[in-house]
Design an enzyme around this catalytic site. Structure first.
Site, short mmCIF file in Angstrom:
data_model
loop_
_atom_site.label_atom_id
_atom_site.label_comp_id
_atom_site.label_asym_id
_atom_site.label_seq_id
_atom_site.Cartn_x
_atom_site.Cartn_y
_atom_site.Cartn_z
N HIS A 61 51.37 -14.47 17.93
CA HIS A 61 52.51 -15.36 17.65
C HIS A 61 53.19 -15.71 18.96
CE1 HIS A 61 54.23 -11.33 17.74
NE2 HIS A 61 55.46 -11.83 17.79
N HIS A 63 56.35 -15.24 20.21
CA HIS A 63 57.45 -14.54 20.84
C HIS A 63 57.05 -14.19 22.27
CE1 HIS A 63 59.63 -13.20 16.90
NE2 HIS A 63 60.03 -14.39 17.34
N ASP A 65 57.27 -11.74 24.30
CA ASP A 65 56.62 -10.49 24.71
C ASP A 65 55.13 -10.47 24.38
OD1 ASP A 65 57.40 -10.42 22.03
OD2 ASP A 65 57.67 -8.25 21.99
N HIS A 66 54.64 -11.52 23.72
CA HIS A 66 53.21 -11.60 23.39
C HIS A 66 52.48 -12.71 24.15
CE1 HIS A 66 53.36 -8.81 19.88
NE2 HIS A 66 54.64 -9.12 19.99
N HIS A 138 55.92 -11.72 9.57
CA HIS A 138 56.88 -11.49 10.64
C HIS A 138 57.98 -12.54 10.55
CE1 HIS A 138 58.45 -9.88 14.26
NE2 HIS A 138 58.02 -10.82 15.08
N ASP A 206 53.08 -8.43 15.08
CA ASP A 206 54.19 -7.73 14.45
C ASP A 206 54.19 -8.10 12.97
OD1 ASP A 206 54.47 -7.92 17.22
OD2 ASP A 206 56.60 -8.31 17.17
N HIS A 265 53.13 -1.11 20.44
CA HIS A 265 54.30 -1.99 20.34
C HIS A 265 55.56 -1.21 19.97
CE1 HIS A 265 56.59 -5.64 19.02
NE2 HIS A 265 55.90 -6.18 20.00
#
EC number: 3.1.26.11
Length: 303
Positions: A61, A63, A65-66, A138, A206, A265
């Site tokens: 996805h 976000h 941090d990914h 998520h 997530d 994670h």
């Protein structure tokens, strides 16, 4: 043999000795990267993984941090004189996101092919990998991935001889190819036994727990799943932000019948994560904490 290396295990923000989310899978000279959080390049260097053989990048996805490590990784791949195309798979909107990130990596010597996911389940076959992308739950559109290396049945010399198949055709048939020769069509099932067990890795982060994840992970050799929270009182927070606890991940691993679970994670607020593992193993015995650089070579079963 499938080489698996967990490159980054942190959630939300990088920490000392914990980079953001990324996983490397390597088979037969080809490399899949799942997610590309901040620090992925450093983690790859530390693990001794080459940038050039990355053929497929799967994004769960959008976000930060990914995916925040993507522009730098693309530039490094370009500086390594890569010319082969790179395939990026991700949720709907992938092309727009990659184009925006490439503002700081505008000139690359290789083509980027974006495949946008729209359905609940989508399947791809590339470079010997069978990839199943499955939608999870998520705060934004998000997918998990199962990656399989399938294994054909054993080649039977006796059957090949009985059917008078020319020896020059044995190799392509053994590799699963249908061959036409001198007016006759030869198919792999003429010389191969039943398909043998392959190798399967499932990666999910997530999400809240879903039966759909259990189904996708069924009988995986390795299930890598987020465990954002370990403190049981944080179940309310997990539900609010649509993440999982260690115990929910362990329950899914048990129901999916996987061989091994790696938790990843983690919340940056989580300390002494190992203290919670006895309770996790009460649910699923073969559960382990994921750590940056944790790796394994998954082998085909002996016949």
């Amino acid at each position: 043999m499938l080489d698996v290396c967990l490159l980054g295990t942190a959630g939300m923000m990088p920490l000392p000795n914990r980079w953001l989310t990324a996983l490397s899978l390597k088979y037969n000279g080809s490399n899949i990267l799942i997610d590309c959080g901040e620090g992925t390049q450093i983690a790859m260097k530390e693990a001794g993984i080459n940038f050039k053989p990355i053929d497929i990048l799967c994004i769960t996805h959008f976000h930060a941090d990914h995916i925040s490590g993507l522009p730098g990784l693309l530039l490094t791949m370009g500086n390594a004189e890569r010319t082969e195309p790179l395939t990026i798979i991700g949720p709907k909107g992938l092309t727009r996101v990659v184009t925006a990130l490439r503002t700081i990596a505008p000139e690359l010597p290789f083509e980027i092919k974006c495949i946008e996911l729209n359905e609940q389940d989508e399947y791809f076959e590339m470079n010997g990998y069978h990839i199943h992308a499955f939608r999870v739950k998520h705060a934004v559109l998000c997918y998990g991935y199962s990656v399989e290396i399938r294994r054909s049945g054993r080649f039977s010399v006796e059957r090949a001889k009985e059917k008078e198949i020319p020896m020059r055709l044995w190799n392509p048939l053994q590799k699963g190819n249908t061959v036409e020769f001198e007016g006759r069509v030869y198919t792999p099932d003429m010389v191969l036994g039943p398909a043998r067990k392959g190798i399967k890795v499932t990666y999910c982060t997530d999400s809240r727990p879903l039966e759909h994840i259990v189904e996708a992970a069924e009988e995986s050799d390795l299930f890598i799943c987020e465990g954002m929270y370990a403190e049981k009182e944080k179940i309310v927070k997990a539900k609010q932000y649509k993440h999982m606890t260690f115990y929910e991940a362990a329950d899914m691993a048990k129901r999916a019948g996987v061989k091994e679970l790696w938790l990843t994670h983690f919340s940056p607020s989580l300390v002494r994560a190992e203290d919670y593992m006895p309770q996790v193993r009460d649910i699923f015995a073969n559960a382990y904490l994921g750590k940056d650089g944790k790796s394994v070579e998954l082998m085909f079963d002996e016949d």
